[in-house]
Design a protein around this motif. Structure first.
Motif, mmCIF file in Angstrom:
data_model
loop_
_atom_site.group_PDB
_atom_site.id
_atom_site.type_symbol
_atom_site.label_atom_id
_atom_site.label_comp_id
_atom_site.label_asym_id
_atom_site.label_seq_id
_atom_site.Cartn_x
_atom_site.Cartn_y
_atom_site.Cartn_z
ATOM 1 N N ARG A 20 0.811 -1.204 0.000
ATOM 2 C CA ARG A 20 0.000 0.000 0.000
ATOM 3 C C ARG A 20 0.849 1.260 0.000
ATOM 4 O O ARG A 20 0.665 2.138 -0.836
ATOM 5 N N GLN A 21 1.821 1.386 0.925
ATOM 6 C CA GLN A 21 2.591 2.622 1.021
ATOM 7 C C GLN A 21 3.805 2.427 1.914
ATOM 8 O O GLN A 21 3.932 1.435 2.626
ATOM 9 N N LEU A 22 4.705 3.412 1.857
ATOM 10 C CA LEU A 22 5.789 3.522 2.829
ATOM 11 C C LEU A 22 5.331 4.451 3.951
ATOM 12 O O LEU A 22 4.632 5.429 3.705
ATOM 13 N N ARG A 23 5.750 4.159 5.162
ATOM 14 C CA ARG A 23 5.431 5.024 6.303
ATOM 15 C C ARG A 23 6.608 5.017 7.253
ATOM 16 O O ARG A 23 7.552 4.236 7.110
ATOM 17 N N GLU A 24 6.563 5.899 8.266
ATOM 18 C CA GLU A 24 7.632 5.966 9.250
ATOM 19 C C GLU A 24 7.701 4.639 10.028
ATOM 20 O O GLU A 24 6.686 4.076 10.416
ATOM 21 N N PHE A 25 8.926 4.166 10.207
ATOM 22 C CA PHE A 25 9.130 2.957 10.994
ATOM 23 C C PHE A 25 8.807 3.253 12.456
ATOM 24 O O PHE A 25 9.275 4.245 13.015
ATOM 25 N N GLU A 26 7.976 2.400 13.075
ATOM 26 C CA GLU A 26 7.517 2.634 14.435
ATOM 27 C C GLU A 26 8.008 1.546 15.373
ATOM 28 O O GLU A 26 8.298 0.427 14.964
ATOM 29 N N ASP A 29 7.404 -2.449 15.123
ATOM 30 C CA ASP A 29 7.453 -3.022 13.780
ATOM 31 C C ASP A 29 8.570 -4.063 13.703
ATOM 32 O O ASP A 29 9.656 -3.869 14.238
ATOM 33 N N GLY A 30 8.302 -5.175 13.049
ATOM 34 C CA GLY A 30 9.344 -6.176 12.862
ATOM 35 C C GLY A 30 10.366 -5.712 11.832
ATOM 36 O O GLY A 30 10.076 -4.883 10.965
ATOM 37 N N LEU A 31 11.578 -6.260 11.926
ATOM 38 C CA LEU A 31 12.620 -5.878 10.972
ATOM 39 C C LEU A 31 12.254 -6.268 9.545
ATOM 40 O O LEU A 31 12.744 -5.662 8.587
ATOM 41 N N HIS A 32 11.364 -7.277 9.405
ATOM 42 C CA HIS A 32 10.960 -7.678 8.062
ATOM 43 C C HIS A 32 10.195 -6.561 7.352
ATOM 44 O O HIS A 32 10.105 -6.540 6.125
ATOM 45 N N ALA A 33 9.624 -5.619 8.138
ATOM 46 C CA ALA A 33 8.858 -4.523 7.540
ATOM 47 C C ALA A 33 9.744 -3.368 7.107
ATOM 48 O O ALA A 33 9.313 -2.492 6.343
ATOM 49 N N LEU A 34 10.987 -3.329 7.568
ATOM 50 C CA LEU A 34 11.886 -2.209 7.282
ATOM 51 C C LEU A 34 12.310 -2.220 5.817
ATOM 52 O O LEU A 34 12.738 -3.241 5.285
ATOM 53 N N ASP A 35 12.164 -1.059 5.170
ATOM 54 C CA ASP A 35 12.624 -0.907 3.785
ATOM 55 C C ASP A 35 13.995 -0.244 3.825
ATOM 56 O O ASP A 35 14.118 0.977 3.940
ATOM 57 N N LEU A 42 16.326 8.155 1.633
ATOM 58 C CA LEU A 42 15.620 9.328 2.147
ATOM 59 C C LEU A 42 16.132 9.793 3.504
ATOM 60 O O LEU A 42 15.687 10.822 4.016
ATOM 61 N N GLY A 43 17.029 9.007 4.103
ATOM 62 C CA GLY A 43 17.647 9.459 5.341
ATOM 63 C C GLY A 43 16.794 9.312 6.586
ATOM 64 O O GLY A 43 17.050 9.969 7.591
ATOM 65 N N ARG A 44 15.797 8.481 6.567
ATOM 66 C CA ARG A 44 14.995 8.200 7.769
ATOM 67 C C ARG A 44 14.463 6.772 7.670
ATOM 68 O O ARG A 44 14.349 6.229 6.575
ATOM 69 N N TRP A 45 14.128 6.211 8.832
ATOM 70 C CA TRP A 45 13.689 4.824 8.866
ATOM 71 C C TRP A 45 12.261 4.717 8.347
ATOM 72 O O TRP A 45 11.354 5.360 8.854
ATOM 73 N N LEU A 46 12.089 3.869 7.320
ATOM 74 C CA LEU A 46 10.775 3.697 6.697
ATOM 75 C C LEU A 46 10.382 2.217 6.683
ATOM 76 O O LEU A 46 11.238 1.337 6.544
ATOM 77 N N ALA A 47 9.098 1.982 6.819
ATOM 78 C CA ALA A 47 8.563 0.619 6.806
ATOM 79 C C ALA A 47 7.592 0.466 5.647
ATOM 80 O O ALA A 47 6.919 1.424 5.252
#
Length: 256
Positions: A20-26, A29-35, A42-47
């Protein structure tokens, strides 16, 4: 057996929906969700976020009659079936599915309507312990599933058929198939296990009885297939493996 359960659990947890989309890593969240690539770019953690997959409903219907007390070596068929059903129910609930359990013999022994949530596993375990072994078997107990389960579900019926029971079971299964997707798992009686080498008359008679038993279901299996019911026979010494395979094949067919 544990490796099979681990594999099924991983495949259930891997059932993902559409991206669906990329969003801020929270936090949480499991590491499998980390992009990783997008995060570095982009210089920030995204899931990665995916569409929520539709919940599956799985209902186990277990034969608790005396026939299921048959043993293969030191292993009781009913004990093995109930242990594997409990484990597959746990895996299904952990993936977000709604799971139910029914036990029958002369009548309905256990009725745990399909539901999700933490408390459902405890209810299913209690139901597993209440499934006993009565001398009389009446497949009409399966009809209670139709009255209790209003929403379409995958219904897995586990039994040990005698040839005289085929028509009675077929009536109930056909009724179930009007609303649900049905799989019948027939555990072959242990005394009909394959004989590696025929050394005497007793072995020859056992081989003949086994072949007659298996062949007798060929026409019946074709009739069930015509109404969308899958019939699978498993050997008594491979009940766990057979249930895992039938369960996962049926779930994959529901998702496809």
């Amino acid at each position: 057996m544990k490796s099979q359960q681990w594999a099924v659990g991983n495949r259930l947890r891997a059932r993902g929906g559409e991206f669906r989309q990329l969003r801020e890593f929270e936090w949480g969240d499991g590491l499998h969700a980390l992009d990783y690539r997008a995060s570095l770019r982009l210089g920030r953690w995204l899931a990665r976020e995916f569409e929520q997959e539709q919940q599956q409903r799985v209902v186990w219907v277990v034969d608790g009659s005396q026939m299921m007390l048959a043993r293969y070596g030191e292993v009781g068929v009913l004990d093995e079936v109930l242990a594997m059903v409990a484990e597959l129910a746990r895996l299904g609930l952990s993936s977000g599915d709604a799971v139910g359990l029914y036990g029958f013999s002369a009548g309905l022994q256990v009725a745990v309507e399909a539901a999700d949530g933490v408390g459902q596993y405890e209810r299913i375990l209690t139901g597993v312990l209440d499934i006993g072994a009565d001398e009389v078997r009446d497949y009409q107990g399966i009809g209670q599933v139709l009255r209790c389960e209003g929403k379409q579900a995958l219904v897995v019926v586990v039994t040990m058929l005698a040839l005289a029971d085929v028509e009675r079971l077929e009536q109930e299964v056909r009724r179930l198939a009007l609303r649900h997707r049905v799989v019948v798992v027939n555990v072959c009686p242990p005394f009909l296990q394959a004989v590696e080498a025929v050394s005497d008359v007793a072995d020859a008679l056992r081989c003949g009885a086994r072949d007659a038993y298996v062949n007798a279901f060929a026409l019946w299996e074709a009739r069930l297939r015509d109404v969308g019911v899958r019939f699978v026979s498993v050997q008594a010494n491979e009940v766990g493996r057979g249930l895992v395979g039938c369960y996962w094949d049926a779930v994959e067919n529901m998702l496809s």
